[in-house]
Write an enzyme that holds these catalytic residues in place. Structure first.
Site, PDB file in Angstrom:
ATOM      1  CD  GLN B 126      -2.366   1.342   2.796  1.00  0.00           C
ATOM      2  OE1 GLN B 126      -1.726   1.072   3.794  1.00  0.00           O
ATOM      3  NE2 GLN B 126      -3.624   1.730   2.848  1.00  0.00           N
ATOM      4  N   GLY B 127       0.705   2.096  -1.024  1.00  0.00           N
ATOM      5  CA  GLY B 127       1.466   3.339  -1.094  1.00  0.00           C
ATOM      6  C   GLY B 127       0.641   4.545  -0.707  1.00  0.00           C
ATOM      7  CE1 TYR B 128      -4.116   4.175  -0.325  1.00  0.00           C
ATOM      8  CE2 TYR B 128      -5.156   4.872   1.715  1.00  0.00           C
ATOM      9  CZ  TYR B 128      -5.261   4.378   0.432  1.00  0.00           C
ATOM     10  OH  TYR B 128      -6.489   4.089  -0.075  1.00  0.00           O
ATOM     11  CB  SER B 129       2.328   6.838   4.982  1.00  0.00           C
ATOM     12  OG  SER B 129       1.255   6.552   5.820  1.00  0.00           O
ATOM     13  CD  GLU B 244     -13.619  -7.899   6.131  1.00  0.00           C
ATOM     14  OE1 GLU B 244     -13.403  -8.945   6.692  1.00  0.00           O
ATOM     15  OE2 GLU B 244     -13.689  -7.788   4.887  1.00  0.00           O
ATOM     16  CG  ASN B 384      -5.015   3.812  19.492  1.00  0.00           C
ATOM     17  OD1 ASN B 384      -5.118   3.352  18.343  1.00  0.00           O
ATOM     18  ND2 ASN B 384      -4.838   3.037  20.552  1.00  0.00           N
ATOM     19  CD  GLU B 385      -2.687   9.613  20.022  1.00  0.00           C
ATOM     20  OE1 GLU B 385      -2.362   9.057  18.954  1.00  0.00           O
ATOM     21  OE2 GLU B 385      -2.299   9.198  21.135  1.00  0.00           O
TER      22      GLU B 385
END
Lengths: 378, 398, 378, 398
Positions: B126-129, B244, B384-385
């Site tokens: 996955q190339g997101y960040s 999901e 989580n923030e």
């Protein structure tokens, strides 16, 4: 599907919710809490009429064939309105004991709203241990003579009968040797010292001095009262957790409303990220407490034994800890207003605090949960 | 109200268990139990075994080669595989690009990619960040400039899990920088074998290699590899965020860890008695077990609501927060249980087939590395923030 | 005034701070940590030259007449730079034992930087209990023959001598009957299995198989080794808490810098209130850990006994819990970057994690603190 | 470095202890120990006893009738009086308006007010908060309109502690609403006997009456009762925020509470043994004791730094946060210790001289009310959230 409510359960839930919303405003609640008895006989008659008092009892006993789940749904809804009626003491615990002991004769009056009960499951030296019973029942003629002291007997000031564990054999903390007695509250030798409690409930110290009891006063088996009392308290504990979930829902939604509407430095309090995240945590605690409470009443409905006890203790330990956190944060976020008696939130906080130690605090139930562990990771 | 999943689902659970019992290679199971390193072959091997049984794409409908399971069946499958030491199926194909292609892809894209995802023939990443984007995904800078039927891609992605194992990468890229940042993003499928792509490992604090930097230097990507319309990639990104999420609860794996913790605490000594009998440690285990129950019961409520047709909402955020806290807590207790034997750092002991006697007890070597590694769970996948922010916005309406 | 540093102490503190700032960048530290021995002999020579190795020892023993406070100040400053030199093991614990045993002969070499020590205070079955000693020293001819296993002996791979508690009398967990032996690391029957540890330190499992020891190998009194070991470990624990305070200062300041400079959604991370408040908590933990650590070394300097032990355990329980919180939050606020080996913060986190269980974790020290309670609220 | 306060300060500590031993009325001590209600006379009586000994104004310089104590002496006095069950001295005169008059007041104001504060002849209260202002103090709305030599004051103050006991009130009022909110505020001294002032009690959740609403309806205040220049009241408000905050650590009182907790836990039973021997409760007490040590040591460092001439900075915020958390924690443990006997709500048992036997153990009646009441400590005096904001701003530079 797990957790899915039946149509009857949905109707029941809606009906109690409606009653609380329409007929149980905080001002009314305050008036009732400050009245002589601390609760409303009128409401009790309505509960009877709507069938709520009979819901958890088998049809054979004149009930409606529900059980812990239905009692839990009612208690959760009543908890949202902080209802002061002694549903837990008379119907869930007292009625539960009568039903287990097969005393259908009295259940009829109870279901009709004509009978109030209180159970003296605690003693001054016993903390939360049900087996720590110093009250003695000794043979005296053909009867037994009961003497001892019961601590903080909830609903005793209104009760027609007291259900009293007393020792017929064994040493003070033995599990065997405890017998349950059903005593008229006005029997000779019963002395009550009534008072209000921190959350506007009513209770009393009960001193028994040679109270005479015949064989018909015994609930269940002689010496084996704990076999009746413990599962009944487990179910009452599970139902109480449902009430805690209801109280927490109110704590969360009132705080949510308050910080949305209250402005500081020209913006609503709810625009402060610290408060947003704290409320997210409160929301999670509330949701999970509800999950645990539902689990506990479902297990309670399935029968008795170790799994019921473990579920009740897990739910109570959880509700105790998270209820405290949610209550404290609700007050904190209300600021000075939260400290006032006038603001509903403080009464909810006091109720969740009281629930925290009823039937045992989080430490007690964590210990009990671990003691009951058998097969490891369940 | 009850907790029963019903006899059909119970039968399904038995079937999954029996299948795992029979089919999970024993060396893979052993590695998983002992926290040893898995190879790419271990992971793909298990995926192929499932595929051979028709379970290669658990969350997918029949038309794309999935088993068309109900939400409850999916939950049961996740729980049983997690609890019984099966490797995780890589989510990048199955839970990310697969559903995206199903929802937004062309027929050609479906035909080309979906079967190979289900069969584990092709691995995805996955190339997101990007460096500098963090939780602010839309600020991404990797650019794709159109040149006829080709995009020329330049830029850098980071935190790319398993890029070193992957054959393809799906990327969010900027195709228009003259508009609002969310509106100039497109979604591309890129073959990792294309010239100009370089993968550099990022070593995490415990010494492991899971994530990577991926560099794009004039990488030519056919326009036909774009999913959805140009500049509409943000819609796809948002679709994925909601997809999901109940599997993040990791109930099965946490049950397995709790079991391991109980076993280790029974084996370890404190003052000459099992650590398990120490009142304080016993309480910690009880608390973790109760937290796990609370998570499981909430998950079951969510799955039931999904089964009744409810869309999964902010509950996913709730589950993500508590599940990651629980995983971290369990890893902390495991490390705590072994006292000084958490100190030796012996990566060789995490290799399968290493035959020397272990420094401490044989369960010790992986525990500190796992503790360090799992700090990531509260950071990755929407910190989580960020999740608390979602609850605050979606549930509380702030 | 309480907590006021003397001029000498200020100078000492400044000199170590300066060394760390100038000569101990993270890249240098990484190189040293990855070297064969895991630390720098060159630095050790500098420590000797600057007198830091002799600081805590009485002048009569060739030292500079300081004590736990000075050792604590040095360790705190070294902690800020995550220095890998075995100051704790050779100077504070090993040297402390030699000094207590009156072995000035060896202290001279130690102070000159010519001697490395390791102490085998832990055994595989013993967890953190110093009195749990299964290693046996049995009479064999005129000597003693020592056999047993010591767990995770820090600095053993570099040590010239091992200090080894072994049982000369009593049962496995008796406090009496333990004798301390000073054994050459290359003595016959000593087998070391060396390894790196989670925080880039070096340690080894030590197996002793019939190692022969004469009377001159005994430190302190036969059978009364715990009387030497326990106070020495208390002081080392207090000094380690000072190091923890230094590590926490670095965790806080690096995180502070990171969130000030790192932008997200167009603004610095430090503009998010949730992170601001979390950092305020980290700051408080750091300050209070420092207060507790200073208290513990001051008590250690004042002598031995119950108050020293209580102070050390209180400080360690506090540093253990708060260090963990600060470390975990520092990683969380660094986001993905915090997970990488490359970023210094992760090495600080690993060190604070390792410190958490050295000489006993928070549970151990809470228990010990409560066990040592005598007069109630102190 | 050491922890010694030196022989002079030790002698001072002995002197304070001996004085308390000899001079604190036994019924007052008894009420404090048992958590019973104090009357106004109890509190003023103790203040007058101190005044007769020259200690009526502990924090003041000699020229205004104070003992000119060092920071360490002030700390010792606070600790010893707190620990040995002395009533709190009301801070409104001694720590608030007194220092303000000393720093900003006219000679007439000094002569009129300071001696009567030190001697407890006159009681003060503080008119700061208003409904709707909360932590945003500068948004206050109470107005003072100049009419010759008089201000006419209209508005409302709230959360006014001890207004029902007070002879005078000091107020922040708005004297100009055409400028920035901080710039139109003045500081007035108002005689509570002035016509137009009404005090209404606010009952707090446990049923107590400490705070009030104060209403001003055309209250005439001589201009000579203004402290400082017109519209410069905000300077004074800020001065007060920074003034002598180490006393908020409440070390002495928390030590007394911890002692009480230990006694009660020894008296209460669990499974037939003292609760004090229960591993879990014992741990909680140990933890509270360690938290108290940490607070005390940090306080001592701050006092030492003050003695060396350092101005008290954000440490006051640190002390406020941890001190209030500790007070709340101790009150929670006390309530927890007595099990079901926290439930009975018997306010009559909190009246001195009530002669009935108590419902539960005689120490039980005050514990739940104190727990409820102390929730205020993290809200009042600058909420703990505000304090964290101060640390973040002043220390961390955010």
């Amino acid at each position: 599907m797990p957790f899915a409510l039946t149509d009857e359960q949905k109707l029941l839930q809606e009906s109690v919710d409606r009653f609380v919303e329409r007929d149980y405003g905080f001002d009314i609640r305050t008036r009732l809490a400050e009245s002589e008895t601390g609760w409303s006989a009128e409401n009790w008659a309505i509960f009877a009429e709507l069938g709520w008092l009979g819901v958890p009892f088998p049809e054979a006993a004149g009930g409606h064939g529900g059980g812990p789940v239905e009692a839990g749904l009612i208690s959760e809804a009543l908890g949202k309105g902080l209802a002061v009626e002694p549903y837990l003491w008379t119907v869930v615990l007292g009625g539960g004991l009568l039903a287990r002991a097969g005393r259908t004769d009295l259940l009829e009056a109870l279901i009709a709203g004509k009978l109030q009960l209180a159970t003296g499951f605690a003693e001054p030296q016993g903390r939360y241990a049900l087996n720590d019973v110093a009250t003695m029942a000794e043979k005296s003629g053909g009867d037994l003579s009961i003497s001892g002291r019961k601590a903080v007997v909830f609903n005793a000031p209104s009760a027609d009968f007291l259900i009293v564990p007393a020792r017929t054999a064994g040493a003070r903390t033995d599990a065997r040797g405890i017998t349950l007695f059903l005593l008229p509250a006005d029997a000779d030798g019963v002395e009550l010292r009534p008072y209000r409690t921190m959350d506007d409930s009513r209770a009393a110290e009960a001193t028994l001095s040679g109270v005479r009891a015949g064989g018909d006063a015994v609930l269940g088996e002689i010496d084996d009262g704990l076999a009746l009392l413990e599962p009944a308290v487990d179910v009452a504990t599970a139902v109480l957790c449902c009430e805690a979930a209801g109280v927490m829902q109110a704590l969360v939604s009132q705080t949510q409303d308050y910080i949305k509407n209250r402005k500081q430095f020209g913006v609503p309090l709810s625009s402060f990220q610290v408060l947003q995240h704290r409320m997210a945590e409160m929301f999670i605690h509330m949701e999970q407490t509800q999950s645990m409470a539902y689990m506990a009443v479902v297990r309670g409905a399935a029968g008795g034994g170790r799994e019921v006890s473990r579920a009740a203790s897990a739910a109570k330990a959880y509700a105790g800890e998270k209820g405290k956190l949610v209550g404290q944060d609700a007050i904190q976020m209300h600021g000075g207003m939260g400290m006032t008696k006038e603001m509903p939130i403080s009464s909810y906080f006091k109720r969740i605090t009281a629930i925290g130690s009823l039937f045992g605090d989080a430490d007690y139930h964590l210990d009990r949960f671990a003691d009951l562990a058998g097969g490891g990771a369940g | 109200m009850d907790l029963d999943i019903g006899s059909e689902d119970q039968a399904f659970r038995d079937e999954v268990r029996a299948f795992i019992d029979k089919s999970l290679p024993s060396d893979t199971r052993d590695k998983m139990r002992r926290g040893l390193k898995l190879t790419k072959d271990d992971m793909i091997g298990w995926h192929r075994i499932l595929h051979a049984n028709g379970w290669g794409a658990p969350g997918w409908p029949v038309e794309y080669g999935g088993p068309d399971w109900t939400p409850m069946q999916r939950h049961i499958f996740e729980e049983e595989t997690g609890r019984n030491h099966c490797p995780r199926l890589m989510p990048f194909g199955l839970k990310m690009v697969g559903p995206v292609i199903q929802a937004f892809g062309s027929d050609e894209q479906k035909a080309q990619h979906l079967p190979k995802i289900a069969s584990a023939e092709i691995q995805w990443c996955q190339g997101y960040s990007e460096p500098g984007s963090g939780s602010d995904l839309a600020s991404l800078k990797t650019r794709a400039v159109r040149d006829g039927d080709t995009y020329i891609v330049n830029g850098q992605k980071t935190w790319t899990t398993a890029a070193h194992w992957a054959d393809w990468i799906f990327c969010l890229v900027r195709t228009d920088d003259t508009v609002k940042k969310q509106e100039g993003i497109s979604f591309l499928l890129i073959d990792m074998a294309t010239p100009g792509i370089e993968v550099k490992p990022i070593v995490t604090m415990e010494g492991g290699h899971e994530v990577n930097e991926v560099f794009f230097d004039d990488v030519a990507v056919p326009v036909s590899n774009r999913v959805g319309a140009e500049n509409k990639g943000w819609t796809i990104a948002k679709f994925l965020l909601g997809h999901e999420r109940t599997s993040i609860a990791e109930i099965g794996r946490s049950k397995a860890q709790l079991e391991k913790l109980t076993e280790i605490a029974a084996a370890e000594q404190k003052n000459g008695a099992p650590l398990l009998d120490d009142p304080r440690f016993r309480e910690k285990i009880a608390r973790a077990e109760i937290d796990l129950m609370a998570l499981e019961m909430t998950l079951l409520r969510v799955v039931s609501a999904e089964s009744a047709g409810g869309a999964p909402g902010p509950e996913a955020s709730l589950l993500k927060i508590r599940a990651t806290e629980l995983q971290q807590e369990l890893s902390e207790l495991l490390m705590e249980a072994i006292g000084y034997y958490s100190h030796p750092d012996t990566p060789e002991a995490l290799e399968f087939g290493w035959n020397e006697p272990s420094v401490g007890p044989d369960y010790a070597a992986s525990l500190a590395p796992v503790y360090f590694n799992l700090r990531k769970t509260s950071i990755y996948g929407g910190s989580n923030e960020v999740q608390r922010g979602i609850i605050s916005k979606m549930v509380l309406g702030f």
